[in-house]
Design a protein around this motif. Structure first.
Motif, PDB file in Angstrom:
ATOM      1  N   LYS A 127       0.840  -1.197   0.000  1.00  0.00           N
ATOM      2  CA  LYS A 127       0.000   0.000   0.000  1.00  0.00           C
ATOM      3  C   LYS A 127       0.877   1.249   0.000  1.00  0.00           C
ATOM      4  CE  LYS A 127      -3.965  -2.007   2.453  1.00  0.00           C
ATOM      5  NZ  LYS A 127      -4.825  -1.903   3.658  1.00  0.00           N
ATOM      6  N   PHE A 128       0.369   2.305  -0.648  1.00  0.00           N
ATOM      7  CA  PHE A 128       1.064   3.583  -0.560  1.00  0.00           C
ATOM      8  C   PHE A 128       0.061   4.661  -0.172  1.00  0.00           C
ATOM      9  CE2 PHE A 128      -0.365   3.458  -4.956  1.00  0.00           C
ATOM     10  CZ  PHE A 128      -0.758   4.760  -5.212  1.00  0.00           C
ATOM     11  N   TYR A 129       0.567   5.779   0.364  1.00  0.00           N
ATOM     12  CA  TYR A 129      -0.283   6.731   1.068  1.00  0.00           C
ATOM     13  C   TYR A 129      -0.035   8.184   0.655  1.00  0.00           C
ATOM     14  CZ  TYR A 129      -0.637   2.610   4.061  1.00  0.00           C
ATOM     15  OH  TYR A 129      -0.823   1.336   4.525  1.00  0.00           O
ATOM     16  N   THR A 130       0.712   8.398  -0.398  1.00  0.00           N
ATOM     17  CA  THR A 130       1.023   9.760  -0.815  1.00  0.00           C
ATOM     18  C   THR A 130       1.065   9.853  -2.327  1.00  0.00           C
ATOM     19  OG1 THR A 130       2.497  11.622  -0.295  1.00  0.00           O
ATOM     20  CG2 THR A 130       3.556   9.530  -0.865  1.00  0.00           C
ATOM     21  N   LEU A 131       0.712  11.012  -2.850  1.00  0.00           N
ATOM     22  CA  LEU A 131       0.799  11.281  -4.283  1.00  0.00           C
ATOM     23  C   LEU A 131       2.164  11.905  -4.555  1.00  0.00           C
ATOM     24  CD1 LEU A 131      -0.136  11.861  -7.211  1.00  0.00           C
ATOM     25  CD2 LEU A 131      -1.250  13.940  -6.323  1.00  0.00           C
ATOM     26  N   PRO A 132       3.074  11.189  -5.232  1.00  0.00           N
ATOM     27  CA  PRO A 132       4.393  11.761  -5.531  1.00  0.00           C
ATOM     28  C   PRO A 132       4.313  12.661  -6.769  1.00  0.00           C
ATOM     29  CG  PRO A 132       4.285   9.509  -6.352  1.00  0.00           C
ATOM     30  CD  PRO A 132       2.943   9.811  -5.725  1.00  0.00           C
ATOM     31  N   LEU A 133       4.409  13.951  -6.558  1.00  0.00           N
ATOM     32  CA  LEU A 133       4.301  14.883  -7.673  1.00  0.00           C
ATOM     33  C   LEU A 133       5.601  14.962  -8.466  1.00  0.00           C
ATOM     34  CD1 LEU A 133       2.302  17.549  -5.718  1.00  0.00           C
ATOM     35  CD2 LEU A 133       1.441  16.218  -7.651  1.00  0.00           C
ATOM     36  N   ASP A 134       6.699  14.630  -7.815  1.00  0.00           N
ATOM     37  CA  ASP A 134       7.986  14.560  -8.498  1.00  0.00           C
ATOM     38  C   ASP A 134       8.834  13.509  -7.798  1.00  0.00           C
ATOM     39  OD1 ASP A 134       8.837  15.778  -6.135  1.00  0.00           O
ATOM     40  OD2 ASP A 134       8.884  17.775  -7.012  1.00  0.00           O
ATOM     41  N   ARG A 300       9.951  14.271  -2.766  1.00  0.00           N
ATOM     42  CA  ARG A 300      10.261  15.699  -2.665  1.00  0.00           C
ATOM     43  C   ARG A 300       8.944  16.418  -2.379  1.00  0.00           C
ATOM     44  NH1 ARG A 300      14.087  19.276  -4.872  1.00  0.00           N
ATOM     45  NH2 ARG A 300      13.693  21.361  -4.040  1.00  0.00           N
ATOM     46  N   MET A 301       8.136  16.622  -3.399  1.00  0.00           N
ATOM     47  CA  MET A 301       6.805  17.205  -3.194  1.00  0.00           C
ATOM     48  C   MET A 301       5.807  16.060  -3.295  1.00  0.00           C
ATOM     49  SD  MET A 301       5.577  20.156  -2.465  1.00  0.00           S
ATOM     50  CE  MET A 301       4.178  21.265  -2.560  1.00  0.00           C
ATOM     51  N   ALA A 302       5.296  15.620  -2.170  1.00  0.00           N
ATOM     52  CA  ALA A 302       4.361  14.492  -2.121  1.00  0.00           C
ATOM     53  C   ALA A 302       3.259  14.835  -1.121  1.00  0.00           C
ATOM     54  CB  ALA A 302       5.078  13.213  -1.708  1.00  0.00           C
ATOM     55  N   GLY A 340       6.481  12.258 -10.719  1.00  0.00           N
ATOM     56  CA  GLY A 340       6.220  11.047  -9.943  1.00  0.00           C
ATOM     57  C   GLY A 340       5.236  10.111 -10.603  1.00  0.00           C
ATOM     58  N   LEU A 341       4.518  10.572 -11.636  1.00  0.00           N
ATOM     59  CA  LEU A 341       3.583   9.737 -12.390  1.00  0.00           C
ATOM     60  C   LEU A 341       4.078   9.618 -13.832  1.00  0.00           C
ATOM     61  CD1 LEU A 341       0.066  10.999 -11.171  1.00  0.00           C
ATOM     62  CD2 LEU A 341       1.577   9.282 -10.135  1.00  0.00           C
TER      63      LEU A 341
END
Length: 411
Positions: A127-134, A300-302, A340-341
């Motif tokens: 499971k993961f819990y954060t949106l990695p923007l970069d 970094r930004m997540a 990150g996507l």
């Protein structure tokens, strides 16, 4: 007459309240991160939020940028169970914030999480819990003009021995091999965070990764990390004002230093002092010659969503909006980092090739986040400064690290 006037006043006040209550009130969503207000990523996020708010009739998103005490503030909010609806996880989505965050595997954009960041943000239950923007990718920034003058090929630096040989050559041409800006203690902490994996983790002879994760601190192995820092100091490979310096970007950009233990953002800042400087970054060296050199990857930004937020539905909807390819691209471009996507693309400019890393390297997480208890970062900075100043011997620094390791692991 007084009674009539007072009665009329109350009627007007009551009518006003009734009218106010009749107006639908927008839900207020709060999002915060560790990025300061003037950082490019904060500016980009605010622009995305402003665009989102334009089309919302029942929700208003408010962004509160971070400050120097962001971590302490978040720890207080965790203790009181009063977190923001969405917040930046700054590398700690698993080891610190996991129990407070909503799992995100079921979001439509989850399929696009980059394989370069997914292992770092995923727990043992997948499971993961954060949106990695970069994706924060850390290598060692260098000035190619200096290295060429010293007859050093940066791509030939694979081992810690190679690195020390290169530093000696640079010193011999009268340039500071490594600039540490101790006024910002991060560069001293970064020596540990960046070099330790190559010394005691990626080492077939006596790897310490599992020991550290299981709460076992091997003082003999840790001494090796302190000895490396002492060597840098004793050999004259770091600037004399290492504990007070505050000019890292200028030093790199103007060729006064060859290497930095700061993030690659310093390369961009260095270009403001010398637009013609040729700067890049290389993989970090390993002691074991059979091991590949490595880059550090992490958040970094997540952004994650507080699982107990009274506005969780709306918070997840905003997170989905933030995960749109154009928004991820905007955020990653702001930090000049890969997205990150995988369905997004950032504009990396002259660093496009630098981030095309391939599989000839290893990728590891940030050492303190992966292997040390929460709160250990301050100890890394202080014992590193102690060794450089001469106030701590290698053995004393190791003893201090073990004391804090044992204390923090039981918190």
């Amino acid at each position: 007459m007084k009674k009539i006037i007072l009665s009329l006043a109350f009627l007007v006040l009551f009518a006003g309240c009734e009218k106010e209550e009749g107006i639908p009130q927008k839900k207020q969503l709060i999002i915060t991160s560790n990025s300061h207000a003037q950082e490019p990523s904060s500016i980009a996020l605010q622009e995305i939020i402003d665009e989102y708010n334009k089309n919302q009739t029942d929700v208003n998103v408010e962004f509160i940028p971070g400050s120097s005490d962001y971590e302490e503030t978040m720890k207080t909010k965790m203790a009181t169970n009063s977190l923001p609806d969405l917040f930046g996880t700054h590398g700690w989505s698993i080891n610190r914030y996991k129990e407070y965050l909503e799992p995100l595997n079921n979001r439509e954009w989850a399929q696009y999480v980059s394989p370069a960041i997914k292992p770092v943000i995923t727990d043992n239950d997948e499971k993961f819990y954060t949106l990695p923007l970069d994706i924060d990718i850390v290598g060692l920034p260098y000035n190619l003009d200096v290295l060429e003058k010293a007859n050093v090929d940066p791509k030939s630096i694979k081992t810690t021995d190679d690195f020390l040989v290169a530093l000696e050559k640079i010193k011999n041409i009268g340039v500071t091999p490594i600039y540490l800006g101790g006024k910002d203690s991060a560069s001293i902490g970064n020596i540990y965070d960046w070099i330790v994996p190559g010394l005691i983790i990626l080492n077939k002879d006596n790897p310490q990764g599992e020991n550290l994760k299981n709460g076992i601190f091997d003082e003999k192995s840790w001494n090796e990390t302190g000895e490396f820092i002492k060597t840098l100091k004793d050999k004259g490979y770091i600037n004399r004002d290492a504990l007070t310096g505050n000019d890292a970007a200028r030093a790199l950009g103007t060729g006064k230093a060859a290497f930095l233990f700061f993030g690659t953002s310093m390369i961009r800042e260095g270009l403001t002092y010398n637009p013609n400087a040729r700067m890049d970054f290389i993989a970090l060296p390993t002691k074991d010659k059979t091991e590949k050199s490595y880059f550090i990857t992490g958040e970094r930004m997540a952004i994650g969503v507080w699982k107990n937020s009274p506005n969780k539905k709306e918070a997840l909807e905003f997170l989905d909006y933030l995960a749109k390819p154009e928004n991820v691209s905007k955020m990653a471009t702001a930090n000049v980092l890969p997205p990150g996507l995988t369905n997004a693309k950032s504009e990396l400019g002259k660093f496009e090739k630098s981030y095309d890393l391939g599989n000839q390297y290893q990728y590891v997480g940030f050492f303190d986040r992966e292997y040390l208890p929460s709160g250990s970062w301050e100890t890394l900075c202080s014992i590193g400064a102690g060794i450089i100043s001469g106030q701590l011997s290698v053995e004393e620094a190791t003893k201090k690290m073990k004391e804090d390791f044992d204390r923090l692991k039981n918190k």
